[in-house]
Write a protein that holds these residues in place. Sequence first.
Motif, PDB file in Angstrom:
ATOM      1  N   ILE A 129      26.525 -26.592 125.181  1.00  0.00           N
ATOM      2  CA  ILE A 129      26.792 -26.918 123.772  1.00  0.00           C
ATOM      3  C   ILE A 129      26.676 -25.668 122.912  1.00  0.00           C
ATOM      4  CG2 ILE A 129      25.840 -28.109 121.745  1.00  0.00           C
ATOM      5  CD1 ILE A 129      25.135 -30.441 123.680  1.00  0.00           C
ATOM      6  N   SER A 132      29.360 -22.845 123.733  1.00  0.00           N
ATOM      7  CA  SER A 132      30.750 -23.224 123.407  1.00  0.00           C
ATOM      8  C   SER A 132      30.947 -23.401 121.907  1.00  0.00           C
ATOM      9  CB  SER A 132      31.113 -24.525 124.125  1.00  0.00           C
ATOM     10  OG  SER A 132      30.395 -25.604 123.558  1.00  0.00           O
ATOM     11  N   GLU A 134      29.877 -26.042 120.265  1.00  0.00           N
ATOM     12  CA  GLU A 134      29.989 -27.488 119.967  1.00  0.00           C
ATOM     13  C   GLU A 134      28.904 -27.984 119.022  1.00  0.00           C
ATOM     14  OE1 GLU A 134      30.403 -30.031 123.427  1.00  0.00           O
ATOM     15  OE2 GLU A 134      31.302 -28.362 124.525  1.00  0.00           O
TER      16      GLU A 134
END
Length: 136
Positions: A129, A132, A134
Amino acid sequence: MATLEAKIVHTTIDRDWRAVYAFMAKPENMPRWASGLSSGLTRDGDHWLAPGPLGNAHVRFAPDNAFGVVDHRVTLEDGTEVHNALRVVPNGDGAEVMFTLLRQPGMSAEQFAGDAGWVAKDLATLKSIMESGEDR
């Protein structure tokens, strides 16, 4: 109580440690990466409720701090309390996230190893997470 066997489960994340801490320190983000809380957390006054197979657990988190401490104490319906020591520290330009897993009384070696594997999987999800983007 005697001291408990401990295992430090950790991962390196290629992201500024302050960004990792900011994401981890929000209890509402925990279900995104901590699969033990996958059904979500609900605020209840100064603590959070986490439904689970053993009933509703009460979770209290460390207050926001400048040290990367994301400790939380889980109290099960039967009154059992488990302190979860979770830290984020600078590691170069990135972060090191460490969870101290304590082998609870009555826990078999196989269960302890399984819990360590579960924590490692959760930290791998957190790493994914954060690296990336995110979390944004």
